[in-house]
Design a protein around this motif. Structure first.
Motif, PDB file in Angstrom:
ATOM      1  N   GLY A  23       0.793  -1.230   0.000  1.00  0.00           N
ATOM      2  CA  GLY A  23       0.000   0.000   0.000  1.00  0.00           C
ATOM      3  C   GLY A  23       0.822   1.274   0.000  1.00  0.00           C
ATOM      4  O   GLY A  23       0.280   2.359   0.237  1.00  0.00           O
ATOM      5  N   ILE A  24       2.116   1.192  -0.250  1.00  0.00           N
ATOM      6  CA  ILE A  24       2.972   2.373  -0.233  1.00  0.00           C
ATOM      7  C   ILE A  24       2.953   3.048  -1.596  1.00  0.00           C
ATOM      8  O   ILE A  24       3.140   2.398  -2.632  1.00  0.00           O
ATOM      9  CB  ILE A  24       4.423   1.999   0.153  1.00  0.00           C
ATOM     10  N   LEU A  25       2.710   4.349  -1.603  1.00  0.00           N
ATOM     11  CA  LEU A  25       2.665   5.117  -2.842  1.00  0.00           C
ATOM     12  C   LEU A  25       4.044   5.661  -3.186  1.00  0.00           C
ATOM     13  O   LEU A  25       4.816   6.039  -2.315  1.00  0.00           O
ATOM     14  CB  LEU A  25       1.675   6.280  -2.710  1.00  0.00           C
ATOM     15  N   ASP A  26       4.312   5.721  -4.468  1.00  0.00           N
ATOM     16  CA  ASP A  26       5.561   6.312  -4.936  1.00  0.00           C
ATOM     17  C   ASP A  26       5.303   6.959  -6.304  1.00  0.00           C
ATOM     18  O   ASP A  26       5.116   6.258  -7.305  1.00  0.00           O
ATOM     19  CB  ASP A  26       6.646   5.242  -5.060  1.00  0.00           C
ATOM     20  N   PRO A  27       5.237   8.299  -6.362  1.00  0.00           N
ATOM     21  CA  PRO A  27       5.459   9.225  -5.249  1.00  0.00           C
ATOM     22  C   PRO A  27       4.202   9.407  -4.388  1.00  0.00           C
ATOM     23  O   PRO A  27       3.099   9.073  -4.810  1.00  0.00           O
ATOM     24  CB  PRO A  27       5.817  10.526  -5.973  1.00  0.00           C
ATOM     25  N   VAL A  28       4.406   9.951  -3.215  1.00  0.00           N
ATOM     26  CA  VAL A  28       3.295  10.262  -2.320  1.00  0.00           C
ATOM     27  C   VAL A  28       2.877  11.709  -2.553  1.00  0.00           C
ATOM     28  O   VAL A  28       3.732  12.594  -2.592  1.00  0.00           O
ATOM     29  CB  VAL A  28       3.711  10.078  -0.844  1.00  0.00           C
TER      30      VAL A  28
END
Length: 464
Positions: free
Chosen positions: A383-388
């Motif tokens: 669930g980690i966004l890149d970029p945030v």
């Protein structure tokens, strides 16, 4: 001696008491000053106000100076009675000013009579005028005196026919203008209308027909609230394709809903506080030129979007975001919305690349609201966004999600939001009505949400 004849029947005694009360109330009412009596009469429908003339001698003429007149034609069979009633009221009226004048009727072949009524209202220095016309035998023109009224402050005009504007137009005190179902005749006369609105504050253009126009400039120096609702269309030949330039130096609120059949652009909207953009798209997959149409709508949405860059509160339909797919390559070049603190979505948007690219343009966003839910097709388990989006790292304090059902692709979106919003204080959640009634499912969904990792240590759930 039998005293039964001296005893009054309880029923008669009650009637007598009620009559005494009515007499006293009537006397008190008649003792009131004319100004107060006229105010009381003005609260009645116009027909009832006129009927008060038969109550007593003093009331005979009071209705002739009531400030508000409301004439609405009923069934066609009583049209003649309606026409005669309007003329009688206006003929017998005294010279006092009219504050509000409402006229709803069919014009048919009585244009001269109807225009005489409008002219009478203008001569009586009317301040607020509402006109709702149907069944007009064209050609028809509103009386010229209407367009140069110096007392008119509010005008509502519903007339699904060509609006013919005289060469001389100047509404020197008009602050609110609503045009509903109007057919704009041509560029020149329409521009004349919108150039004579020096003190206008509120403008509503509702389901108007722009087809005869190529370019329109809306430039009212004091305009603070603009509402545009496009009429629903289906065929390509019905597209309006008018270029509408809005110069909104003092514009505070902009409200648009439609299918972007016109090309809108806001200039100098530095005072914009709130905007609502609801784009409705119908399925054109079977229509010739659907790809071209989609691209055209996307460009128009993009131009409208960048014109809102100074807004503080923004409400979008999820389709307003979806149509930008065709011009996604332009989004990195869009201006940054530094003033935006509140964003609300109507519908169920996808928390995907497109939406995240848009969120990157809102670095100061404080509140993010999804009125009908949110979902995500993201297959990234962590669930980690890149970029945030920058606002997730610095300003986003509250996320509100409505209509949650805890299944499908909704939990994935919630996981992403909770994981990446590192300064979040509140996640406000409400379940759908049907889901909320199922205690076991609701508890399971709640437990799942509470287990999701949170990027913010201060984040709390608020269940509504």
């Amino acid at each position: 001696m039998d005293g039964s004849g001296l005893i009054q029947n309880p029923k008669n005694q009650k009637l007598s008491e009620e009559q005494d009360i009515m007499d006293r109330n009537s006397k008190c009412l008649c003792d009131l000053p004319n100004e107060i009596l006229q105010y009381i009469i003005s609260l009645l429908p116009t027909e009832d106000a006129v009927r008060t003339s038969i109550l007593c001698k003093r009331w005979e003429y009071l209705w002739k100076s009531i400030p508000n007149l409301d004439f609405r034609q009923g069934v066609p069979a009583k049209r003649k009675l309606f026409m005669n009633f309007v003329e009688r009221v206006l003929l017998l009226r005294d010279s006092s000013n009219i504050k509000e004048f409402t006229l709803c009727c069919d014009v048919l072949c009585d244009a001269s009579r109807v225009n005489a009524w409008i002219s009478a209202a203008v001569w009586h220095n009317v301040q607020e005028l509402a006109i709702h016309f149907g069944n007009i035998k064209e050609p028809y023109s509103l009386p010229h005196c209407l367009f140069t009224s110096v007392t008119l402050t509010k005008l509502d005009l519903w007339m699904p026919y060509n609006l013919k504007v005289p060469s001389t137009t100047c509404f020197s005190n008009l602050k609110s203008l609503a045009l509903i179902a109007i057919i704009f005749s041509d560029d020149y006369s329409t521009q004349q209308l919108f150039s004579g609105l020096s003190v206008l504050e509120v403008l509503t253009l509702d389901k108007c027909n722009w087809k005869n126009l190529k370019v329109l400039s809306i430039c009212a120096p004091k305009l603070s609230h603009l509402i545009i609702r496009e009429r629903p269309l289906q065929r390509k030949c019905e597209w309006d394709d008018c270029q509408v330039m809005i110069f909104g130096l003092g514009l505070k609120n902009f409200d648009y809903s439609g299918q972007l059949y016109n090309d809108y652009f806001l200039y100098n909207s530095c005072s914009l506080e709130g905007a609502k953009i609801y784009v409705y798209c119908f399925n054109e997959s079977s229509n010739e030129g659907s790809d071209e149409r989609s691209r055209q709508v996307a460009y128009r949405m993009y131009k409208l979007f960048i014109g809102l860059s100074t807004v503080q509160k923004l409400k979008l339909s999820f389709t307003a975001v979806e149509v930008l797919k065709s011009v996604a390559e332009l989004l990195p070049h869009a201006p940054v919305f530094n003033n935006l603190i509140y964003l609300e979505f109507n519908g169920v948007p996808n928390l995907g690349c497109l939406l995240l690219k848009i969120l990157e343009k809102f670095p100061s966003l404080n509140i993010l609201s999804f009125l009908e839910g949110i979902y995500s097709n993201c297959e990234n388990d962590d669930g980690i966004l890149d970029p945030v989006p920058p606002c997730f790292l610095s300003h986003l304090k509250c996320i509100k999600v409505c209509n949650y059902i805890g299944s499908g692709k909704q939990p994935s979106a919630m996981k992403i939001l909770l994981k990446n919003a590192v300064v979040l204080d509140k996640m406000v959640l409400s379940y759908s009505n049907r889901f909320a009634q199922d205690f076991l499912k609701r508890r399971k969904a709640t437990e799942q949400l509470l287990e999701f990792p949170r990027g913010s240590k201060n984040c709390e759930f608020v269940f509504e």
